[in-house]
Write a protein that holds these residues in place. Structure first.
Motif, PDB file in Angstrom:
ATOM      1  N   GLN A  55       0.813  -1.209   0.000  1.00 28.80           N
ATOM      2  CA  GLN A  55       0.000   0.000   0.000  1.00 28.80           C
ATOM      3  C   GLN A  55       0.850   1.265   0.000  1.00 28.80           C
ATOM      4  O   GLN A  55       0.462   2.285  -0.582  1.00 28.80           O
ATOM      5  N   PHE A  56       2.008   1.233   0.654  1.00 30.45           N
ATOM      6  CA  PHE A  56       2.902   2.399   0.664  1.00 30.45           C
ATOM      7  C   PHE A  56       3.218   2.837  -0.764  1.00 30.45           C
ATOM      8  O   PHE A  56       3.208   4.034  -1.091  1.00 30.45           O
ATOM      9  N   PHE A  57       3.510   1.866  -1.611  1.00 29.56           N
ATOM     10  CA  PHE A  57       3.957   2.175  -2.972  1.00 29.56           C
ATOM     11  C   PHE A  57       2.792   2.463  -3.899  1.00 29.56           C
ATOM     12  O   PHE A  57       2.929   3.249  -4.844  1.00 29.56           O
ATOM     13  N   LEU A  58       1.644   1.856  -3.629  1.00 27.05           N
ATOM     14  CA  LEU A  58       0.452   2.223  -4.384  1.00 27.05           C
ATOM     15  C   LEU A  58       0.080   3.678  -4.109  1.00 27.05           C
ATOM     16  O   LEU A  58      -0.269   4.425  -5.030  1.00 27.05           O
ATOM     17  N   ASP A  59       0.150   4.072  -2.844  1.00 25.00           N
ATOM     18  CA  ASP A  59      -0.156   5.454  -2.476  1.00 25.00           C
ATOM     19  C   ASP A  59       0.804   6.438  -3.139  1.00 25.00           C
ATOM     20  O   ASP A  59       0.440   7.590  -3.397  1.00 25.00           O
ATOM     21  N   ALA A  60       2.038   5.983  -3.396  1.00 26.96           N
ATOM     22  CA  ALA A  60       3.043   6.849  -4.020  1.00 26.96           C
ATOM     23  C   ALA A  60       2.977   6.799  -5.546  1.00 26.96           C
ATOM     24  O   ALA A  60       3.856   7.339  -6.221  1.00 26.96           O
ATOM     25  N   LYS A  61       1.945   6.128  -6.071  1.00 29.14           N
ATOM     26  CA  LYS A  61       1.683   6.093  -7.514  1.00 29.14           C
ATOM     27  C   LYS A  61       2.690   5.270  -8.303  1.00 29.14           C
ATOM     28  O   LYS A  61       2.907   5.507  -9.503  1.00 29.14           O
ATOM     29  N   PHE A  62       3.303   4.293  -7.657  1.00 32.41           N
ATOM     30  CA  PHE A  62       4.118   3.353  -8.422  1.00 32.41           C
ATOM     31  C   PHE A  62       3.178   2.475  -9.240  1.00 32.41           C
ATOM     32  O   PHE A  62       2.095   2.110  -8.774  1.00 32.41           O
ATOM     33  N   PRO A  63       3.551   2.114 -10.457  1.00 30.57           N
ATOM     34  CA  PRO A  63       2.693   1.256 -11.264  1.00 30.57           C
ATOM     35  C   PRO A  63       2.367  -0.050 -10.529  1.00 30.57           C
ATOM     36  O   PRO A  63       3.236  -0.630  -9.874  1.00 30.57           O
ATOM     37  N   TRP A 241       7.337  -0.077  14.592  1.00 29.09           N
ATOM     38  CA  TRP A 241       6.638   0.211  13.347  1.00 29.09           C
ATOM     39  C   TRP A 241       6.799   1.669  12.925  1.00 29.09           C
ATOM     40  O   TRP A 241       6.897   1.980  11.733  1.00 29.09           O
ATOM     41  N   GLN A 242       6.843   2.572  13.878  1.00 29.02           N
ATOM     42  CA  GLN A 242       6.973   3.989  13.544  1.00 29.02           C
ATOM     43  C   GLN A 242       8.278   4.248  12.795  1.00 29.02           C
ATOM     44  O   GLN A 242       8.290   4.950  11.773  1.00 29.02           O
ATOM     45  N   HIS A 243       9.381   3.688  13.283  1.00 27.24           N
ATOM     46  CA  HIS A 243      10.665   3.868  12.601  1.00 27.24           C
ATOM     47  C   HIS A 243      10.653   3.181  11.235  1.00 27.24           C
ATOM     48  O   HIS A 243      11.167   3.723  10.244  1.00 27.24           O
ATOM     49  N   PHE A 244      10.085   1.992  11.175  1.00 22.42           N
ATOM     50  CA  PHE A 244      10.073   1.218   9.933  1.00 22.42           C
ATOM     51  C   PHE A 244       9.259   1.931   8.853  1.00 22.42           C
ATOM     52  O   PHE A 244       9.723   2.091   7.722  1.00 22.42           O
ATOM     53  N   SER A 245       8.063   2.366   9.206  1.00 21.98           N
ATOM     54  CA  SER A 245       7.213   3.036   8.226  1.00 21.98           C
ATOM     55  C   SER A 245       7.814   4.378   7.810  1.00 21.98           C
ATOM     56  O   SER A 245       7.708   4.784   6.643  1.00 21.98           O
ATOM     57  N   ALA A 246       8.477   5.065   8.747  1.00 21.14           N
ATOM     58  CA  ALA A 246       9.128   6.333   8.401  1.00 21.14           C
ATOM     59  C   ALA A 246      10.279   6.098   7.424  1.00 21.14           C
ATOM     60  O   ALA A 246      10.509   6.913   6.512  1.00 21.14           O
ATOM     61  N   ALA A 247      10.988   4.984   7.586  1.00 26.23           N
ATOM     62  CA  ALA A 247      12.092   4.669   6.672  1.00 26.23           C
ATOM     63  C   ALA A 247      11.571   4.370   5.270  1.00 26.23           C
ATOM     64  O   ALA A 247      12.166   4.781   4.269  1.00 26.23           O
ATOM     65  N   ILE A 248      10.446   3.656   5.195  1.00 26.87           N
ATOM     66  CA  ILE A 248       9.845   3.391   3.883  1.00 26.87           C
ATOM     67  C   ILE A 248       9.416   4.701   3.227  1.00 26.87           C
ATOM     68  O   ILE A 248       9.671   4.937   2.041  1.00 26.87           O
ATOM     69  N   ALA A 249       8.754   5.547   4.009  1.00 25.31           N
ATOM     70  CA  ALA A 249       8.315   6.836   3.487  1.00 25.31           C
ATOM     71  C   ALA A 249       9.512   7.678   3.037  1.00 25.31           C
ATOM     72  O   ALA A 249       9.442   8.393   2.027  1.00 25.31           O
ATOM     73  N   GLY A 250      10.607   7.586   3.782  1.00 28.78           N
ATOM     74  CA  GLY A 250      11.813   8.321   3.412  1.00 28.78           C
ATOM     75  C   GLY A 250      12.401   7.843   2.096  1.00 28.78           C
ATOM     76  O   GLY A 250      12.869   8.644   1.279  1.00 28.78           O
ATOM     77  N   ARG A 251      12.377   6.540   1.885  1.00 28.33           N
ATOM     78  CA  ARG A 251      12.871   5.992   0.616  1.00 28.33           C
ATOM     79  C   ARG A 251      12.015   6.487  -0.550  1.00 28.33           C
ATOM     80  O   ARG A 251      12.536   6.899  -1.597  1.00 28.33           O
ATOM     81  N   ILE A 252      10.709   6.459  -0.355  1.00 28.85           N
ATOM     82  CA  ILE A 252       9.797   6.911  -1.402  1.00 28.85           C
ATOM     83  C   ILE A 252      10.011   8.396  -1.706  1.00 28.85           C
ATOM     84  O   ILE A 252      10.076   8.806  -2.871  1.00 28.85           O
ATOM     85  N   ALA A 253      10.157   9.209  -0.654  1.00 32.29           N
ATOM     86  CA  ALA A 253      10.366  10.645  -0.850  1.00 32.29           C
ATOM     87  C   ALA A 253      11.679  10.918  -1.580  1.00 32.29           C
ATOM     88  O   ALA A 253      11.747  11.802  -2.452  1.00 32.29           O
TER      89      ALA A 253
END
Length: 266
Positions: A55-63, A241-253
């Protein structure tokens, strides 16, 4: 809608629901006996976690086709020390390995049987990809690796573990407080001829922290949970989870700042 804490807790609860359902089916069919083997061999128990990460990557509009969560999606990645290895979630975009996730678990009643296997698997998978990057098998942006681990919260994973004294002293970090205080000598707990090490929960937390500190994985999430009480417990703050999800969001950004994925405007 962005992935939140409730989504995470629901996914962990669903993980246990799938495992228990698979165990019941396995027992009825007589394919395997009850217990951890029956639950693990069924596969698909990590599907709720995989969908959460997707879902993280779908939200970021990855195909949609770039986000792989099923075996049929071709989850294999090339390695340096072996031809390829199947990961659990793989996100790619053109020549960049956007993210690859290992999703693993350890359950009872005999936690020691697979503990070292889990350690070796995690190390081997990361080292193989990192070395493959140096061999230019991943020519895009540097690959990003994530590690998600659930350990069953049970007495066998909470209590100190007996350790044999080997040819060299065991570092204090792995010893229970009592043996650490005696300079690595057996303490007054039962079985006084052996050292008493930290619990499997404590040991795996230390391991995951070091995976990230040594940059083998870019982020790790380590939780304990059980079918009886599926609410995830996060014993190590940097592995929550907070650190993990923030790291994923950071990679996407980071990738979005480089125009990955490309938008219609670009």
């Amino acid at each position: 809608m962005a992935v939140d804490r409730q989504d995470f807790e629901r996914a962990v609860a669903a993980y246990w629901g799938v495992k228990n359902t698979q165990n019941e089916k396995s027992t009825l069919k007589g394919a395997v006996g009850a217990g951890t083997a029956g639950k693990v061999r069924g596969g698909q128990h990590f599907d709720p976690i995989a969908e959460l990460l997707r879902q993280f990557f779908l939200d970021a509009k990855f195909p949609v086709g770039s986000i792989r969560v099923k075996v049929s999606d071709r989850l294999e990645l090339p390695g340096f020390y072996r031809a390829s290895k199947r990961w659990d979630v793989v996100v790619t975009y053109e020549e960049t390995l956007v993210a690859a996730f290992e999703l693993k678990a350890l359950g009872g009643p005999s936690f020691g049987n697979n503990f070292n296997n889990r350690v070796e698997e995690a190390l081997g998978s990361a080292v193989d990809v990192r070395r493959a990057r140096l061999a230019e098998l991943y020519p895009g942006e540097r690959p990003w690796l994530g590690y998600f681990f659930i350990m069953e919260d049970a007495p066998g994973s909470r209590y100190p573990v007996a350790l044999d004294q080997g040819a060299f002293p065991i570092p204090d970090v792995w010893l229970a407080d009592c043996c650490s205080a005696t300079g690595g000598k057996p303490c007054g707990l039962p079985n006084r001829k052996k050292l008493h090490g930290k619990s499997y929960q404590e040991r795996f937390g230390i391991f995951c922290e070091r995976l990230v500190e040594e940059q083998l994985y870019d982020a790790a999430c380590f939780v304990t949970s059980s079918a009886e009480d599926p609410t995830p417990k996060e014993l190590f703050p940097k592995l929550d989870w907070q650190h993990f999800s923030a790291a994923i969001a950071g990679r996407i950004a980071y990738l979005q700042g480089l125009g990955i994925p490309k938008t219609e405007a670009s």
